[in-house]
Design a protein around this motif. Sequence first.
Motif, PDB file in Angstrom:
ATOM      1  N   LEU A  21       0.822  -1.213   0.000  1.00 15.45           N
ATOM      2  CA  LEU A  21       0.000   0.000   0.000  1.00 15.45           C
ATOM      3  C   LEU A  21       0.854   1.261   0.000  1.00 15.45           C
ATOM      4  O   LEU A  21       0.478   2.277  -0.589  1.00 15.45           O
ATOM      5  CB  LEU A  21      -0.941  -0.007   1.207  1.00 15.45           C
ATOM      6  CG  LEU A  21      -2.029  -1.076   1.193  1.00 15.45           C
ATOM      7  CD1 LEU A  21      -2.778  -1.078   2.514  1.00 15.45           C
ATOM      8  CD2 LEU A  21      -2.975  -0.865   0.032  1.00 15.45           C
ATOM      9  N   ASN A  22       2.002   1.205   0.645  1.00 12.85           N
ATOM     10  CA  ASN A  22       2.900   2.352   0.665  1.00 12.85           C
ATOM     11  C   ASN A  22       3.427   2.645  -0.741  1.00 12.85           C
ATOM     12  O   ASN A  22       3.602   3.804  -1.111  1.00 12.85           O
ATOM     13  CB  ASN A  22       4.047   2.124   1.649  1.00 12.85           C
ATOM     14  CG  ASN A  22       4.789   3.401   1.941  1.00 12.85           C
ATOM     15  OD1 ASN A  22       4.187   4.457   2.117  1.00 12.85           O
ATOM     16  ND2 ASN A  22       6.104   3.315   1.987  1.00 12.85           N
ATOM     17  N   VAL A  23       3.678   1.610  -1.530  1.00 13.04           N
ATOM     18  CA  VAL A  23       4.108   1.808  -2.921  1.00 13.04           C
ATOM     19  C   VAL A  23       3.009   2.526  -3.705  1.00 13.04           C
ATOM     20  O   VAL A  23       3.284   3.449  -4.471  1.00 13.04           O
ATOM     21  CB  VAL A  23       4.478   0.459  -3.579  1.00 13.04           C
ATOM     22  CG1 VAL A  23       4.638   0.602  -5.082  1.00 13.04           C
ATOM     23  CG2 VAL A  23       5.754  -0.093  -2.965  1.00 13.04           C
ATOM     24  N   ARG A  24       1.750   2.125  -3.485  1.00 13.86           N
ATOM     25  CA  ARG A  24       0.636   2.812  -4.159  1.00 13.86           C
ATOM     26  C   ARG A  24       0.555   4.278  -3.722  1.00 13.86           C
ATOM     27  O   ARG A  24       0.269   5.156  -4.530  1.00 13.86           O
ATOM     28  CB  ARG A  24      -0.686   2.115  -3.838  1.00 13.86           C
ATOM     29  CG  ARG A  24      -0.841   0.775  -4.529  1.00 13.86           C
ATOM     30  CD  ARG A  24      -2.165   0.120  -4.228  1.00 13.86           C
ATOM     31  NE  ARG A  24      -3.279   0.978  -4.585  1.00 13.86           N
ATOM     32  CZ  ARG A  24      -4.426   1.020  -3.911  1.00 13.86           C
ATOM     33  NH1 ARG A  24      -4.607   0.258  -2.864  1.00 13.86           N
ATOM     34  NH2 ARG A  24      -5.389   1.810  -4.297  1.00 13.86           N
ATOM     35  N   THR A  25       0.806   4.520  -2.451  1.00 15.84           N
ATOM     36  CA  THR A  25       0.780   5.894  -1.953  1.00 15.84           C
ATOM     37  C   THR A  25       1.916   6.698  -2.565  1.00 15.84           C
ATOM     38  O   THR A  25       1.724   7.849  -2.976  1.00 15.84           O
ATOM     39  CB  THR A  25       0.870   5.897  -0.410  1.00 15.84           C
ATOM     40  OG1 THR A  25      -0.166   5.073   0.105  1.00 15.84           O
ATOM     41  CG2 THR A  25       0.720   7.283   0.144  1.00 15.84           C
ATOM     42  N   GLN A  26       3.109   6.119  -2.660  1.00 17.75           N
ATOM     43  CA  GLN A  26       4.240   6.805  -3.287  1.00 17.75           C
ATOM     44  C   GLN A  26       3.957   7.089  -4.758  1.00 17.75           C
ATOM     45  O   GLN A  26       4.354   8.121  -5.278  1.00 17.75           O
ATOM     46  CB  GLN A  26       5.509   5.965  -3.156  1.00 17.75           C
ATOM     47  CG  GLN A  26       6.058   5.904  -1.764  1.00 17.75           C
ATOM     48  CD  GLN A  26       7.229   4.942  -1.645  1.00 17.75           C
ATOM     49  OE1 GLN A  26       7.458   4.100  -2.508  1.00 17.75           O
ATOM     50  NE2 GLN A  26       7.971   5.061  -0.556  1.00 17.75           N
ATOM     51  N   ALA A  27       3.267   6.190  -5.439  1.00 18.51           N
ATOM     52  CA  ALA A  27       2.925   6.400  -6.844  1.00 18.51           C
ATOM     53  C   ALA A  27       1.992   7.591  -7.020  1.00 18.51           C
ATOM     54  O   ALA A  27       1.964   8.223  -8.073  1.00 18.51           O
ATOM     55  CB  ALA A  27       2.280   5.142  -7.416  1.00 18.51           C
ATOM     56  N   ASN A  28       1.265   7.936  -5.966  1.00 19.10           N
ATOM     57  CA  ASN A  28       0.386   9.101  -5.987  1.00 19.10           C
ATOM     58  C   ASN A  28       1.060  10.343  -5.410  1.00 19.10           C
ATOM     59  O   ASN A  28       0.409  11.354  -5.201  1.00 19.10           O
ATOM     60  CB  ASN A  28      -0.905   8.803  -5.224  1.00 19.10           C
ATOM     61  CG  ASN A  28      -1.871   8.000  -6.046  1.00 19.10           C
ATOM     62  OD1 ASN A  28      -2.617   8.554  -6.838  1.00 19.10           O
ATOM     63  ND2 ASN A  28      -1.827   6.687  -5.913  1.00 19.10           N
ATOM     64  N   GLY A  29       2.345  10.238  -5.119  1.00 21.11           N
ATOM     65  CA  GLY A  29       3.095  11.389  -4.634  1.00 21.11           C
ATOM     66  C   GLY A  29       3.262  11.464  -3.132  1.00 21.11           C
ATOM     67  O   GLY A  29       3.785  12.443  -2.617  1.00 21.11           O
TER      68      GLY A  29
END
Length: 189
Positions: A21-29
């Motif tokens: 989930l943190n990777v998804r959050t990083q992908a959103n900035g």
Amino acid sequence: MLKIVGAIVIVVGAIKVWFELNVRTQANGGGRVAGALVAVGLVFLLVSLLPGLLPFEIGISVLVVAFVFIYRPDIVVRVSGGPRKEWSALHEGRELAVVVAERGGPKIAAGDAEISARVAGLSAFETPLTSRYLALVRRTILADPDNVSLAGARAELAEADAELRASLGARPVWERPLERRARGEVPIE
């Protein structure tokens, strides 16, 4: 013994889910604060699923908050202060390159008020990590593509772009659609 093993499996599973989930959050900035909010969302999810721990109404509310934190990384990023400046700088630099190409190239785009305003607005994304990249974008974005004296600057821009991209930790959500636009394809909604 079974309860201990079960608890360990749940904790390890939660940590693994948090990394994803943190990777998804990083992908959103998202940055560290967004990652922490996702961890809080996971804790809320686990707490809401434990029977009898919370009154029903509160448990449902906690569950809804947990699902928002888990399934909407864009909202988590907004709540945590917005996208990182590095993410925004890279997005703006790459999008400017696409917009300049869409508007007929640097010679024609140089007279476009919107593009001029966006180039001037790049300073909003200045950080120690983005300053080199943004300076190179300003120097090359509206320059004549046939100007061989800027070949070194364009190569340096590609290097700075790659460094900034690597610092994000995940592929930005806007990267694929922007690449399609750059190739002249119709964006997928």
